[in-house]
Design a protein around this motif. Structure first.
Motif, PDB file in Angstrom:
ATOM      1  N   LEU A  35       0.816  -1.221   0.000  1.00  0.00           N
ATOM      2  CA  LEU A  35       0.000   0.000   0.000  1.00  0.00           C
ATOM      3  C   LEU A  35       0.849   1.270   0.000  1.00  0.00           C
ATOM      4  O   LEU A  35       0.311   2.367  -0.125  1.00  0.00           O
ATOM      5  CB  LEU A  35      -0.943  -0.002   1.207  1.00  0.00           C
ATOM      6  N   LEU A  36       2.154   1.124   0.127  1.00  0.00           N
ATOM      7  CA  LEU A  36       3.043   2.286  -0.003  1.00  0.00           C
ATOM      8  C   LEU A  36       2.880   2.934  -1.373  1.00  0.00           C
ATOM      9  O   LEU A  36       3.101   4.134  -1.526  1.00  0.00           O
ATOM     10  CB  LEU A  36       4.501   1.871   0.208  1.00  0.00           C
ATOM     11  N   PHE A  37       2.496   2.130  -2.365  1.00  0.00           N
ATOM     12  CA  PHE A  37       2.331   2.652  -3.720  1.00  0.00           C
ATOM     13  C   PHE A  37       0.969   3.314  -3.915  1.00  0.00           C
ATOM     14  O   PHE A  37       0.718   3.932  -4.939  1.00  0.00           O
ATOM     15  CB  PHE A  37       2.504   1.525  -4.743  1.00  0.00           C
ATOM     16  N   ILE A  38       0.085   3.158  -2.938  1.00  0.00           N
ATOM     17  CA  ILE A  38      -1.244   3.767  -3.000  1.00  0.00           C
ATOM     18  C   ILE A  38      -1.237   5.111  -2.283  1.00  0.00           C
ATOM     19  O   ILE A  38      -1.659   6.124  -2.828  1.00  0.00           O
ATOM     20  CB  ILE A  38      -2.298   2.826  -2.377  1.00  0.00           C
ATOM     21  N   ASN A  39      -0.737   5.106  -1.047  1.00  0.00           N
ATOM     22  CA  ASN A  39      -0.560   6.335  -0.271  1.00  0.00           C
ATOM     23  C   ASN A  39       0.421   6.024   0.848  1.00  0.00           C
ATOM     24  O   ASN A  39       0.040   5.413   1.855  1.00  0.00           O
ATOM     25  CB  ASN A  39      -1.891   6.824   0.300  1.00  0.00           C
ATOM     26  N   PRO A  40       1.689   6.390   0.692  1.00  0.00           N
ATOM     27  CA  PRO A  40       2.709   6.009   1.670  1.00  0.00           C
ATOM     28  C   PRO A  40       2.457   6.569   3.073  1.00  0.00           C
ATOM     29  O   PRO A  40       2.773   5.914   4.070  1.00  0.00           O
ATOM     30  CB  PRO A  40       4.011   6.555   1.082  1.00  0.00           C
ATOM     31  N   VAL A  41       1.897   7.758   3.162  1.00  0.00           N
ATOM     32  CA  VAL A  41       1.649   8.360   4.480  1.00  0.00           C
ATOM     33  C   VAL A  41       0.639   7.531   5.266  1.00  0.00           C
ATOM     34  O   VAL A  41       0.810   7.282   6.464  1.00  0.00           O
ATOM     35  CB  VAL A  41       1.174   9.814   4.326  1.00  0.00           C
ATOM     36  N   LEU A  42      -0.421   7.079   4.597  1.00  0.00           N
ATOM     37  CA  LEU A  42      -1.440   6.271   5.268  1.00  0.00           C
ATOM     38  C   LEU A  42      -0.924   4.864   5.569  1.00  0.00           C
ATOM     39  O   LEU A  42      -1.305   4.260   6.577  1.00  0.00           O
ATOM     40  CB  LEU A  42      -2.706   6.209   4.422  1.00  0.00           C
ATOM     41  N   ARG A 220      -8.581   3.173   1.728  1.00  0.00           N
ATOM     42  CA  ARG A 220      -9.275   2.198   2.572  1.00  0.00           C
ATOM     43  C   ARG A 220     -10.044   1.178   1.737  1.00  0.00           C
ATOM     44  O   ARG A 220     -10.096  -0.013   2.078  1.00  0.00           O
ATOM     45  CB  ARG A 220     -10.222   2.928   3.541  1.00  0.00           C
ATOM     46  N   LYS A 221     -10.620   1.609   0.627  1.00  0.00           N
ATOM     47  CA  LYS A 221     -11.349   0.688  -0.240  1.00  0.00           C
ATOM     48  C   LYS A 221     -10.408  -0.302  -0.913  1.00  0.00           C
ATOM     49  O   LYS A 221     -10.734  -1.488  -1.053  1.00  0.00           O
ATOM     50  CB  LYS A 221     -12.137   1.474  -1.295  1.00  0.00           C
ATOM     51  N   ILE A 222      -9.245   0.170  -1.344  1.00  0.00           N
ATOM     52  CA  ILE A 222      -8.250  -0.722  -1.953  1.00  0.00           C
ATOM     53  C   ILE A 222      -7.721  -1.701  -0.919  1.00  0.00           C
ATOM     54  O   ILE A 222      -7.566  -2.900  -1.180  1.00  0.00           O
ATOM     55  CB  ILE A 222      -7.103   0.096  -2.573  1.00  0.00           C
ATOM     56  N   GLY A 225     -10.208  -4.404  -0.285  1.00  0.00           N
ATOM     57  CA  GLY A 225     -10.541  -5.201  -1.458  1.00  0.00           C
ATOM     58  C   GLY A 225     -11.811  -4.754  -2.140  1.00  0.00           C
ATOM     59  O   GLY A 225     -12.230  -5.348  -3.143  1.00  0.00           O
ATOM     60  N   ALA A 226     -12.436  -3.688  -1.629  1.00  0.00           N
ATOM     61  CA  ALA A 226     -13.676  -3.192  -2.228  1.00  0.00           C
ATOM     62  C   ALA A 226     -13.414  -2.469  -3.548  1.00  0.00           C
ATOM     63  O   ALA A 226     -14.321  -2.286  -4.349  1.00  0.00           O
ATOM     64  CB  ALA A 226     -14.383  -2.255  -1.245  1.00  0.00           C
ATOM     65  N   LYS A 227     -12.175  -2.060  -3.762  1.00  0.00           N
ATOM     66  CA  LYS A 227     -11.804  -1.350  -4.978  1.00  0.00           C
ATOM     67  C   LYS A 227     -10.532  -1.969  -5.540  1.00  0.00           C
ATOM     68  O   LYS A 227      -9.576  -2.222  -4.795  1.00  0.00           O
ATOM     69  CB  LYS A 227     -11.578   0.133  -4.665  1.00  0.00           C
ATOM     70  N   SER A 228     -10.520  -2.233  -6.835  1.00  0.00           N
ATOM     71  CA  SER A 228      -9.336  -2.839  -7.449  1.00  0.00           C
ATOM     72  C   SER A 228      -8.333  -1.765  -7.838  1.00  0.00           C
ATOM     73  O   SER A 228      -8.688  -0.607  -8.062  1.00  0.00           O
ATOM     74  CB  SER A 228      -9.735  -3.637  -8.696  1.00  0.00           C
ATOM     75  N   ASN A 229      -7.072  -2.158  -7.889  1.00  0.00           N
ATOM     76  CA  ASN A 229      -5.996  -1.266  -8.298  1.00  0.00           C
ATOM     77  C   ASN A 229      -4.853  -2.113  -8.830  1.00  0.00           C
ATOM     78  O   ASN A 229      -4.555  -3.173  -8.256  1.00  0.00           O
ATOM     79  CB  ASN A 229      -5.524  -0.421  -7.111  1.00  0.00           C
TER      80      ASN A 229
END
Length: 240
Positions: A35-42, A220-222, A225-229
């Motif tokens: 998830l670092l590639f989605i939003n590293p801060v979160l 949070r959705k990714i 698993g509620a949202k694909s990426n």
């Protein structure tokens, strides 16, 4: 998940001092490391690593751009904000219209169906190289002619990286009224009307080339698993 002690990072020095502990946490939880590639801060926060506002900004923009591009982006943002009186929004077509015609007082142009100019030198070079590698009938004992009645053609899609910022724009007739929106493709035709219009176009390109950072809701959705990426399916592990 292990009940970690909170790590607070408020400086580059603190980040460097805690890098081994931070890496250990992500290695223990590879599903969070991805998830670092989605939003590293979160992703940091999920493992109880809290970044200050200054360090959050640093981390987010470091992964988005190279050092040179980041410095150029900041230069353009500062110049445009000074002129507009607010942070620039080059990819907001309504904001771009207000900036061009209200702030800069430019003459609206009749763009119609005209498209920006792109340069495809790189694609042409690839085609030339592939042609050299193609086997010519009769030149090799391994070559065979296969007749299938089917052919195909490669069509190159113009991209932002191929936008020709230096080519002159065609002379366009004035429009009768100010358009409500100026999308990216039309912003191109104002790049010679004012230096700040060109700056806005360049900043728009930088923004659109940026590594995408997801919002908290999208993150949070990714994660659930509620949202694909693509990153969640392509990347299986991250090593430090």
């Amino acid at each position: 998940m292990e009940d970690y002690e909170l790590i607070i990072i408020n400086s580059h020095r603190a980040l460097a001092a805690k890098q081994e502990e931070i890496a250990a946490r992500f290695e223990k939880y590879p599903e969070i490391a991805r998830l670092l590639f989605i939003n590293p801060v979160l992703a940091f926060l999920d493992l109880k690593i809290e970044l200050s506002d200054k360090m959050s900004h640093h981390v987010l923009h470091t992964i988005q751009h190279s050092t040179a591009t980041r410095e150029r982006r900041l230069e353009l943002e500062e110049r445009l904000q000074k002129a507009a009186g607010e942070p620039p929004k080059p990819n907001n077509a309504e904001w771009a219209s207000n900036f061009l015609f209200d702030s800069l007082k430019l003459q609206p142009l009749s763009v119609g169906q005209k498209q920006p100019k792109y340069h495809n030198e790189r694609n042409l070079a690839i085609v030339a190289r592939l042609k050299k590698l193609r086997t010519q009938p009769g030149k090799s004992k391994y070559a065979r002619r296969i007749s299938t009645g089917m052919g195909f053609r490669i069509g190159w899609k113009n991209t932002l990286r191929q936008l020709d910022l230096e080519s002159p724009v065609p002379k366009l007739k004035p429009a009768s009224k100010k358009p409500k929106t100026v999308p990216f493709e039309e912003l191109y035709f104002y790049k010679e009307s004012h230096p700040l219009a060109r700056d806005l176009l360049e900043l728009s390109i930088i923004y659109q080339r940026s590594f995408p950072i997801h919002t908290g809701d999208s993150y949070r959705k990714i994660k659930s698993g509620a949202k694909s990426n693509p990153f969640s399916s392509w990347i299986k592990a991250v090593r430090f």
